[in-house]
Design an enzyme around this catalytic site. Sequence first.
Site, PDB file in Angstrom:
ATOM      1  N   PRO A   2      17.950 -53.040  33.859  1.00  0.00           N
ATOM      2  CA  PRO A   2      17.149 -52.236  34.783  1.00  0.00           C
ATOM      3  C   PRO A   2      16.124 -53.102  35.500  1.00  0.00           C
ATOM      4  O   PRO A   2      15.465 -53.939  34.888  1.00  0.00           O
ATOM      5  CB  PRO A   2      16.463 -51.224  33.856  1.00  0.00           C
ATOM      6  CG  PRO A   2      17.318 -51.160  32.634  1.00  0.00           C
ATOM      7  CD  PRO A   2      17.893 -52.537  32.484  1.00  0.00           C
ATOM      8  N   GLU A   3      16.020 -52.916  36.812  1.00  0.00           N
ATOM      9  CA  GLU A   3      15.049 -53.650  37.598  1.00  0.00           C
ATOM     10  C   GLU A   3      13.873 -52.716  37.914  1.00  0.00           C
ATOM     11  O   GLU A   3      13.829 -51.583  37.433  1.00  0.00           O
ATOM     12  CB  GLU A   3      15.721 -54.213  38.848  1.00  0.00           C
ATOM     13  CG  GLU A   3      16.889 -55.150  38.490  1.00  0.00           C
ATOM     14  CD  GLU A   3      17.628 -55.713  39.693  1.00  0.00           C
ATOM     15  OE1 GLU A   3      16.990 -55.933  40.741  1.00  0.00           O
ATOM     16  OE2 GLU A   3      18.848 -55.938  39.580  1.00  0.00           O
TER      17      GLU A   3
END
Length: 276
Positions: A2-3
Amino acid sequence: MPELPEVETVRRGLLKIAAKRKINAIDVYYGKTITNGVEDFRQALIGQTIENVDRRGKYLLFRFTNDLTMISHLRMEGKYYNQPIGGPIDKYTHVVFEFTDGTELCYQDTRKFGRMTLVKTGDEMNVGGLKTIGPEPTEDAFTLPYFTAELKKSRGKIKPFLLNQRHVAGLGNIYVDEVLWMTGINPEQPANTLTASQITELRKNIIKELATAIKYKGTTVHSFTNAFGDAGAFQDRLKAYGHAGDECPRCGTKMVKIKVAERGTTFCPHCQVLKE
């Protein structure tokens, strides 16, 4: 992994399902998730209330009463969900926070890479990657003079430069491919060779792209879901990442995929020429 947009989406979900809840019990099924020591962690948090959930880069910061902050790094596959107390859990659910309101917050992680660290509030920026994290990608924090100075100090390739959280917080493989395509910069272009106009445009695109991705609740490529189990919608708007072999939306040239800094990297060989 996840960014920033995905972690921000999770944070907003957690505000609805966890904030203002008081912890009655904590069950830990995979001890390595907790870096402090499981029993110390449990004893410190039982009886405390989650006052707020903040974010710094890709890190979630659970703010508890008694001046405690839990740093949660989701890593590759970590996710949170809520359910009534006693609901079913699977072998990938490693931590369960039971609340006094009859609900529980569950942390699930198929890869077991995610970590939780409890510190006194105010000490969080002395922990792990938070010690050296760069500015948030916003107009106020991520200034053009700062970005220009950082780029001019680096002879390395622009893609790993942007992936390095010391320079700017929150960018990962997906959004780096996207902003480089948007700006017309080759992922192997040395960072210190970017022109002033390219730097200005790249900064603008980083800020704009991440804000737009947050608006669409992040990108689901493999398994990302928000705190309600819903997938993101930004993957439908990606122009470069995941489009190797497709026509470039801008010029029609076939997009290609290479490895840069051991990361799969998709770009347009016509729009993103490596310049001497």
